[in-house]
Design a protein around this motif. Sequence first.
Motif, PDB file in Angstrom:
ATOM      1  N   CYS A 294       6.246   3.501   8.679  1.00  0.00           N
ATOM      2  CA  CYS A 294       5.748   2.407   7.839  1.00  0.00           C
ATOM      3  C   CYS A 294       5.739   2.953   6.422  1.00  0.00           C
ATOM      4  CB  CYS A 294       4.341   1.995   8.266  1.00  0.00           C
ATOM      5  SG  CYS A 294       3.559   0.833   7.112  1.00  0.00           S
ATOM      6  N   VAL A 295       6.224   2.155   5.476  1.00  0.00           N
ATOM      7  CA  VAL A 295       6.309   2.641   4.102  1.00  0.00           C
ATOM      8  C   VAL A 295       5.375   1.879   3.162  1.00  0.00           C
ATOM      9  CG1 VAL A 295       8.624   3.612   4.365  1.00  0.00           C
ATOM     10  CG2 VAL A 295       8.366   1.202   3.687  1.00  0.00           C
ATOM     11  N   GLY A 296       4.571   0.978   3.746  1.00  0.00           N
ATOM     12  CA  GLY A 296       3.556   0.298   2.941  1.00  0.00           C
ATOM     13  C   GLY A 296       4.064  -0.815   2.041  1.00  0.00           C
ATOM     14  N   CYS A 297       5.173  -1.437   2.436  1.00  0.00           N
ATOM     15  CA  CYS A 297       5.730  -2.502   1.575  1.00  0.00           C
ATOM     16  C   CYS A 297       4.872  -3.756   1.588  1.00  0.00           C
ATOM     17  CB  CYS A 297       7.157  -2.840   2.001  1.00  0.00           C
ATOM     18  SG  CYS A 297       7.293  -3.629   3.624  1.00  0.00           S
ATOM     19  N   GLY A 298       4.106  -3.967   2.666  1.00  0.00           N
ATOM     20  CA  GLY A 298       3.244  -5.147   2.759  1.00  0.00           C
ATOM     21  C   GLY A 298       3.965  -6.424   3.173  1.00  0.00           C
TER      22      GLY A 298
ATOM     23  N   CYS B 114      10.403  -6.157   8.358  1.00  0.00           N
ATOM     24  CA  CYS B 114      10.030  -4.744   8.204  1.00  0.00           C
ATOM     25  C   CYS B 114      11.250  -3.863   7.912  1.00  0.00           C
ATOM     26  CB  CYS B 114       9.328  -4.253   9.471  1.00  0.00           C
ATOM     27  SG  CYS B 114       8.846  -2.517   9.342  1.00  0.00           S
ATOM     28  N   PRO B 115      11.191  -3.039   6.869  1.00  0.00           N
ATOM     29  CA  PRO B 115      12.343  -2.198   6.534  1.00  0.00           C
ATOM     30  C   PRO B 115      12.598  -1.059   7.527  1.00  0.00           C
ATOM     31  CG  PRO B 115      10.487  -1.669   5.111  1.00  0.00           C
ATOM     32  CD  PRO B 115      10.080  -2.878   5.907  1.00  0.00           C
TER      33      PRO B 115
ATOM     34  N   ARG C   7       3.783  -2.241  18.695  1.00  0.00           N
ATOM     35  CA  ARG C   7       4.224  -2.153  17.290  1.00  0.00           C
ATOM     36  C   ARG C   7       3.480  -1.025  16.572  1.00  0.00           C
ATOM     37  NH1 ARG C   7       2.191  -5.497  12.670  1.00  0.00           N
ATOM     38  NH2 ARG C   7       3.421  -4.776  10.920  1.00  0.00           N
TER      39      ARG C   7
ATOM     40  N   PHE D 196       0.846  -1.212   0.000  1.00  0.00           N
ATOM     41  CA  PHE D 196       0.000   0.000   0.000  1.00  0.00           C
ATOM     42  C   PHE D 196       0.873   1.251   0.000  1.00  0.00           C
ATOM     43  CE2 PHE D 196       0.479   0.724   4.630  1.00  0.00           C
ATOM     44  CZ  PHE D 196       0.868  -0.547   5.049  1.00  0.00           C
TER      45      PHE D 196
ATOM     46  N   LYS E  78       4.966   2.437  14.995  1.00  0.00           N
ATOM     47  CA  LYS E  78       4.837   2.723  13.559  1.00  0.00           C
ATOM     48  C   LYS E  78       4.010   3.983  13.286  1.00  0.00           C
ATOM     49  CE  LYS E  78       6.901  -1.050  12.277  1.00  0.00           C
ATOM     50  NZ  LYS E  78       8.326  -0.888  12.000  1.00  0.00           N
TER      51      LYS E  78
ATOM     52  N   CYS F 269       5.003  -7.378   6.109  1.00  0.00           N
ATOM     53  CA  CYS F 269       4.494  -7.937   7.369  1.00  0.00           C
ATOM     54  C   CYS F 269       3.201  -8.717   7.117  1.00  0.00           C
ATOM     55  CB  CYS F 269       4.282  -6.835   8.409  1.00  0.00           C
ATOM     56  SG  CYS F 269       3.230  -5.486   7.847  1.00  0.00           S
TER      57      CYS F 269
ATOM     58  N   PRO G 259      -1.133  -3.650   8.355  1.00  0.00           N
ATOM     59  CA  PRO G 259      -1.455  -2.321   8.902  1.00  0.00           C
ATOM     60  C   PRO G 259      -2.726  -1.719   8.322  1.00  0.00           C
ATOM     61  CG  PRO G 259       0.878  -2.460   8.348  1.00  0.00           C
ATOM     62  CD  PRO G 259       0.223  -3.680   7.790  1.00  0.00           C
TER      63      PRO G 259
HETATM   64  S1  SF4 Z   1       3.954  -2.584   5.630  1.00  0.00           S
HETATM   65 FE1  SF4 Z   1       4.610  -3.751   7.446  1.00  0.00          FE
HETATM   66  S2  SF4 Z   1       6.696  -4.441   6.962  1.00  0.00           S
HETATM   67 FE2  SF4 Z   1       6.215  -2.778   5.507  1.00  0.00          FE
HETATM   68  S3  SF4 Z   1       6.969  -0.893   6.484  1.00  0.00           S
HETATM   69 FE3  SF4 Z   1       4.826  -1.103   7.100  1.00  0.00          FE
HETATM   70  S4  SF4 Z   1       4.880  -2.183   9.063  1.00  0.00           S
HETATM   71 FE4  SF4 Z   1       6.889  -2.485   8.091  1.00  0.00          FE
END
Ligand code: SF4
Length: 342
Positions: free
Chosen positions: A315-319, A241-242, A298, A135, A302, A321, A332
Amino acid sequence: MSVSFIKDNDFKGFVTALIKSKPVYGPVAKRSKFVFGRLETPEELRLDYDVTLLPPKKLFFPTAQDLVRFDGNRYEGCIKPEEKVLLGVHFYDVKALDMTDVLFTEKNLDWNYMAHRECTTVVASNIQAAAPRSFWASIAPEVKPKGHDAFLTKVAGGYVYEARTPKGEALLKQGSFAKASDAQTKEAQKVNEDVLKKCPETLRHDAKAVASKVRGSFKKEELWAKFAEDCFSCGSCNTVCPTCYCFDVQDAWNVDQKSGARTRYWDACLTEEFAVISHGAGAGHNFRKQRGDRFRHRFMRKSVYLNEKLGGPACVGCGRCSTACTVDIADPVRVLDAVMAA
Ligand code: SF4
Ligand code: SF4
């Protein structure tokens, strides 16, 4: 800095020249997934990847890293960074690197991290395939990536290479680049704008509203306990998680009982023993014993605690997790939707 173009036919030669000049890391296939690995040949580079299992932070902050080796009263540091190129980092992972840069330099400069970071040339690349649970388009779009040295975008017939720092500019001499035309530069911009519309998941709330609501939900113990009902406390959502950066430091002694090493390892706040106090009057006390407390922590980290330092959510939305969680409770987007509605 400059904007250049390299033809498809010349791109392989560029990557080959980079590999000959210094270690090059990039996304490579690992069975049906992708990881950042060291390239031996240009064919291994998979710029069409969706997301890697672990984020690129592992190159600067390895999962296990010796800090000091000792032998009796003698000791030596272990920082041996290598000049390298990291190719093909998506913009959300660059944003995460920017955050880690802030967190590892804000008070006590972390020399181990910075030494690895400074000797690496980071070349970002456009997202060619979106990971199913990502996302990145909707979370804090106002926070722009900045910690990369160049940005590579696949366009018709080749790649547009935008150098953003002298380190990024220096790589141009390794390939047959020409000045990009206005049409090629515009096409690259459009490619990077269009991909935002292909992001599969959407966070429908802005970062400030989320921060306020999550903070206000701190005392809703039942809500957090419900979210965490099926949690195994495995820590996978942290590990992939980055933006997670917690670590543990342990001394390991050799059988001679006088030599050994001090090593740091990635740690994870979702694991049961993370908040156990090791020394002093409170030794043995676990101040986040309940799964719901750890799950809440957590989301506090975040969405709330780190926002002021970082200028946006951690959180950068990589998905990653969402995909890593065996019981699928870590996403998230879903958790924050539920918190906002509660
Ligand atoms: S989507 Fe999940 S893994 Fe990715 S940055 Fe956000 S919390 Fe971390
Ligand atoms: S990955 Fe899922 S089960 Fe494991 S600690 Fe995170 S939320 Fe709990």
